[in-house]
Design an enzyme around this catalytic site. Structure first.
Site, PDB file in Angstrom:
ATOM      1  N   ASP A 199       0.928  -1.196  -0.077  1.00 49.68           N
ATOM      2  CA  ASP A 199      -0.037  -0.097  -0.037  1.00 49.68           C
ATOM      3  C   ASP A 199       0.949   1.300  -0.236  1.00 49.68           C
ATOM      4  OD1 ASP A 199      -2.655   1.198   0.439  1.00 49.68           O
ATOM      5  OD2 ASP A 199      -1.706   2.137   2.159  1.00 49.68           O
ATOM      6  N   GLU A 248       1.003  -0.575  -5.158  1.00 54.87           N
ATOM      7  CA  GLU A 248       0.062   0.652  -5.491  1.00 54.87           C
ATOM      8  C   GLU A 248       0.877   1.671  -5.593  1.00 54.87           C
ATOM      9  OE1 GLU A 248      -3.572   3.136  -3.430  1.00 54.87           O
ATOM     10  OE2 GLU A 248      -1.801   2.380  -2.245  1.00 54.87           O
TER      11      GLU A 248
END
Length: 727
Positions: A404, A457
């Site tokens: 993330d 990401e």
């Protein structure tokens, strides 16, 4: 003549009694000297203490403030127990201070160097089973890194949360503290009680805890895995498989709200058949690592090594992964090394100083989320995170980690204004230490666990995110294509009559589609915070919204790259997602929503059975016609090799206009018979039924710079996929 005990200065003895001495084992336990053995123990409130050996019993004298001492004959410390009397009650126990350290010098050295790849086997809390002349000893070895602490104690159920008699010893410059406590059982709760550099005491959860209490309780929990895996066939196949050369269709899931109230084991019973029916190859779970606030969805982690206790025990989570693997479904976890919350009982200022976080206020806090940023330049912190990635692969057989907020790690000025950040040593904005950490994590994962995938990401144009580390890349296997997602959703939100003016937003992704290895995400981020659901973004009435949604999915599945869809969107959930309640499963009672789910199922089946759609480099894609903006139509050819080495083909025609196109001619790579393998406007999907005959014969008519073509009826707000009929 009774010999005198080994001498200890009053100040040291007083600190030992209070549990504030950094080297309690140098005073407590057994110490031979001049033909006798001195044994000291801390037993507050005891009325009598006796040392019991195989050769006899020796009464101990109360020496100072709960410290008892006995002198035994001999030159070596015997195996002994302590019989303690409190009033009328006596109990025989083992002595935590008679054992050598369980943390070896090599482990200490490797940790200091940042190279202890299985750190979880050294630090944390581990059950031990030891043999001695008086019988087996069972207990738990505790070890924690707190280099700036003045003293550290273990507190828990087993000592009534009073750590004065459970002080840990410092292992010197490594900063590790350790203590073996006999008779501690599986399931016991514990924390570390730390005296900071300024002398204040505070309690902290174990950073290496492998199990925790159910939030909002915050203690760590002793655990030991007895799980027997049955996914050997899956792991062997995974090791032989190139992730990039096969189908990858990912179902993103938040465990707590897929169907509320399910445990890990109950989730396995319900989710495995559902994913099999829907045809997904992988499931991606939003973070399962323990987190105190459910509303963070797991993105503010406090226990990086513990699956959340909300849904069961660690072995229950292993069961879920195992069941998915046995069904042929891969498991990806979201992983959050970019930041961590400031909760006082967790990682923040762990030993009373900035330890896990960067102490520089221009680097150590993440303004967007009110969280702290790891000190990526510190060996031990980097080791903590790299080993954590290894842990999920090793202990839970995870197939991939989706990392993330990578951009927040890469840039020193991420979400910071001028004057709020400091350049690196070369004057740039790149976080060099974070880059090194990312490269090390990825390289280590691929070296240790063949067949796994690391996914970024990463929302910027950072070059080489999926390039190999040996060539200067970050070393990820796949990157979320945020550009495709933003452009496509913006295009789809336009009314069809306006789309001709936005045609470039639909086609631009192919300019850079092969610059990285991409996943096309329609993730949870697109259906929260007032953004509405996927169907809610679409223009028009209910039928048009559903048709647009079906067309979008057909485009996503046929576009180069792997794909990811967030739970609920497979049946066109109408409401915005919330972690507070289950998906709107009742929508599947509606034939229109059933139709969307049926389309997603069939897209997965066409996709997984069509090697033409797997090849994600430039050789697997050719435009047929990218420029028909006036009709809102795009068409392209997908191609790839099957297991026999033969080239397979799929022609995709997508119409984003609200009307069908009759006699629409499309160029084909060769002649012969072609079949329509999927049409998103089929009545079975809730469409209007504008489809083509089962068999189509290509004409030798030059079109779209090709020698053969076919005349089609292209459905409104729909897609049709064609492939050659095999003889």
């Amino acid at each position: 003549m009774t010999k005198q005990p080994v001498s200890v200065s009053p100040d040291v003895l007083d600190a030992v009694a209070r549990g504030e001495y950094h080297a309690p084992h140098s005073v407590l336990g057994g110490h031979p000297e001049d033909g006798s053995v001195t044994i000291r123990t801390v037993r507050h409130l005891a009325d009598e203490v006796t040392v019991v050996t195989a050769d006899g019993e020796y009464a101990a004298d109360h020496e100072h403030n709960g410290v008892w001492v006995a002198v035994l004959p001999g030159n070596t410390v015997p195996d002994y127990r302590l019989r303690i009397r409190y009033g009328e009650t006596s109990t025989t126990v083992d002595d935590p201070y008679r054992f050598l350290p369980f943390v070896g010098e090599l482990d200490q050295h490797l940790f200091a160097e940042g190279r202890l790849e299985e750190l979880w086997r050294t630090l944390g809390a581990h059950r031990k089973h030891l043999n001695g002349s008086l019988g087996e000893v069972n207990g738990v070895a505790f070890a924690v890194w707190a280099p700036n602490a003045r003293a550290v104690r273990v507190v828990g159920d087993f000592n009534y949360w009073d750590g004065a008699g459970s002080a840990m010893r410092s292992l010197g410059s490594s900063g590790i503290w350790e203590l073996f406590i006999p008779e501690v059982q599986i399931g016991a709760r514990y924390k570390f009680e730390i005296q900071g550099p300024e002398g204040n005491w505070f309690q902290k959860a174990d950073p290496m805890a492998r199990a925790t209490e159910v939030p909002p309780a915050t203690a760590s929990v002793i655990t030991e895995s007895n799980y027997e895996w049955e996914d050997e066939a899956w792991l062997e196949k995974r090791a032989r498989t190139n992730f990039h050369e096969g189908p990858v269709s990912i179902y993103e899931c938040h465990i707590g709200s897929w169907k509320q109230g399910l445990s890990y084991r109950e989730l396995a019973d319900e989710m495995v058949p559902y994913l099999l029916e829907m045809g997904y190859t992988h499931v991606e779970f939003m973070p399962v690592m323990e987190h105190p606030f459910g509303g963070s969805w797991g993105y503010q982690v406090t226990s990086y090594y513990a699956p959340t206790a909300r849904f069961g025990y660690p072995d229950d989570f292993r069961y879920l992964v195992d069941r998915l693997h046995q069904a042929g479904i891969g498991v990806i976890l979201d992983w959050v090394p970019a930041h961590f919350p400031k909760d006082s009982w967790a990682l923040a200022r762990f030993d009373g100083t900035p330890l896990y976080e960067d102490g520089d206020p221009m680097r150590g806090e993440q303004p967007d989320w009110g969280t702290l940023v790891f000190n990526f330049g510190r060996n031990e912190v980097r080791n903590f995170l790299v080993a954590n990635a290894n842990y999920w692969f090793e202990e839970f057989h995870i197939d991939g980690l989706r990392v993330d907020a990578v951009a927040s790690m890469l840039y020193l000025d991420y979400s910071r204004k001028e004057g709020e950040w400091r350049p690196n040593q070369f004057g740039g904005r790149e976080n060099l230490e974070a880059i090194q950490f990312i490269q090390e994590t990825n390289a280590t994962a691929y070296r240790r666990y063949p067949g796994v995938v690391m996914i970024a990401e990463e929302s910027t144009a950072w070059p080489g995110v999926t390039a190999v580390t040996s060539g200067g890349g970050l070393g990820y296997g796949l990157k979320w294509n945020m550009g495709w997602m933003n452009d496509t959703l913006r295009y789809m939100s336009e009314d069809p009559v306006n789309r001709r003016w936005h045609h470039g937003e639909l086609t631009f992704s192919l300019v850079y589609a092969f610059s990285e290895n991409f996943i096309l995400p329609l993730s949870h981020d697109e259906v929260v915070h007032g953004k509405g659901s996927i169907i809610a973004k679409m223009p028009g009435d209910k039928w048009q919204k559903l048709a647009n949604t079906r067309a979008l999915y057909a485009y996503q599945w046929s576009h180069p790259g792997k794909q990811l869809l967030f739970m609920g969107q497979e049946f066109a959930q109408e409401g915005e997602w919330s972690e507070s309640y289950s998906l709107d499963w009742w929508l599947l009672d509606n034939p229109e929503h059933q139709g969307v789910a049926r389309l997603v199922r069939d897209l997965n089946r066409v996709y997984t059975s069509s090697p033409a759609m797997w090849d994600d480099d430039y050789t697997g894609f050719e435009w047929v016609d990218a420029g028909d903006a006036d009709n809102n139509v795009i068409s392209y050819l997908r191609q790839g090799k099957n297991a026999e080495g033969e080239t397979e083909y799929l022609v995709c025609v997508l119409n984003f206009a609200g009307n069908p196109h009759e006699h629409y001619r499309v160029g084909l790579p060769f002649g012969g018979e072609w079949e329509e393998v999927l049409n998103s406007d089929d009545l079975a999907y809730g469409g209007s039924g504008v489809t083509n005959p089962n068999l189509l014969r290509a004409e030798e008519l030059h079109w779209n710079n090709r020698d053969h073509s076919v005349s089609l009826t292209v459905p409104p707000l729909g897609a049709t996929f064609l492939r050659p009929v095999k003889k």
